[in-house]
Design a protein around this motif. Structure first.
Motif, short mmCIF file in Angstrom:
data_model
loop_
_atom_site.label_atom_id
_atom_site.label_comp_id
_atom_site.label_asym_id
_atom_site.label_seq_id
_atom_site.Cartn_x
_atom_site.Cartn_y
_atom_site.Cartn_z
N ALA A 38 0.84 -1.20 0.00
CA ALA A 38 0.00 0.00 0.00
C ALA A 38 0.87 1.25 0.00
CB ALA A 38 -0.91 -0.01 1.23
N PRO A 97 -6.81 5.97 -2.28
CA PRO A 97 -6.44 4.76 -3.02
C PRO A 97 -7.17 4.67 -4.35
CG PRO A 97 -6.72 4.26 -0.71
CD PRO A 97 -7.20 5.69 -0.91
N THR A 121 -2.26 3.35 -4.02
CA THR A 121 -2.99 2.09 -3.97
C THR A 121 -3.01 1.51 -2.56
OG1 THR A 121 -3.28 -0.04 -5.07
CG2 THR A 121 -1.02 0.60 -4.55
N ASP A 122 -3.88 0.56 -2.38
CA ASP A 122 -3.91 -0.26 -1.17
C ASP A 122 -4.38 -1.65 -1.58
OD1 ASP A 122 -6.71 -0.13 -1.44
OD2 ASP A 122 -7.00 1.14 0.32
N GLU A 123 -4.43 -2.56 -0.64
CA GLU A 123 -4.78 -3.95 -0.97
C GLU A 123 -6.16 -4.04 -1.61
OE1 GLU A 123 -5.32 -8.28 1.26
OE2 GLU A 123 -4.30 -6.65 2.30
#
Length: 176
Positions: A31, A151, A54-56
């Motif tokens: 992330a 994100p 971004t992140d998961e």
């Protein structure tokens, strides 16, 4: 408008490349803020450097959104783990252009990874003889996303900003 469509198309290709790097059997990226540099040979399109927050959850959403789209336009899409990373082979058809691509993905998904893709396109603007291109996507983790970013945000050259969660808007602008 043509330049904007070209940039959106490039972003779409980048998202698909990044999405391939997020398939269920591949690691999810760390992330934060990633710098994505796309270097092409055999193409009139200039090199592009973008930033992607971004992140998961976003990486998984990208895969879920890209995979059904890829299934619609690609008759073949194989991803295999290798000793050095992953290899992807695909055969796709968009707007009368058939494209065969081979990609090698190396690196880790915590600090940096590289996607080297070679493609052969035939039909449409590529012409009957076809056209070969090569692209290298160099991704490196920069740290936490900037305070104003959420994100999914991608900041493209010239400051154009989009969010990968708006893929439906992007798909509507691409030729059918």
């Amino acid at each position: 408008m043509t330049r904007k469509l070209a940039l959106l198309g490039s972003a779409f290709c980048l998202v698909v490349s990044a999405g391939a790097a997020c398939a269920d059997d591949l690691p999810v990226r760390k992330a934060g803020l990633w710098e994505l540099k796309m270097v092409r040979t055999g193409s009139a399109m200039p090199d592009m450097t973008m930033q992607h927050c971004t992140d998961e959850t976003v990486d998984k959403e990208m895969n879920n959104n890209v995979s059904p789209m890829a299934k619609q336009i690609c008759s073949k899409q194989d991803i295999k783990k290798t000793a050095t990373g992953y290899v992807s082979d695909s055969e796709c058809n968009v707007a009368g252009i058939s494209t065969t691509s081979h990609a090698e993905i190396t690196g880790d998904f915590n600090s940096a990874y590289t996607v080297k893709t070679s493609s052969h396109a035939q039909g449409g603007a590529a012409g009957a003889a076809g056209h070969d291109t090569a692209m290298t996507l160099e991704a490196k983790w920069l740290g936490a996303c900037k305070p104003e970013q959420k994100p999914g945000d991608i900041v493209m050259p010239g400051g154009f900003k989009m969010n990968v969660r708006d893929m439906d808007k992007l798909k509507a602008l691409l030729p059918k």
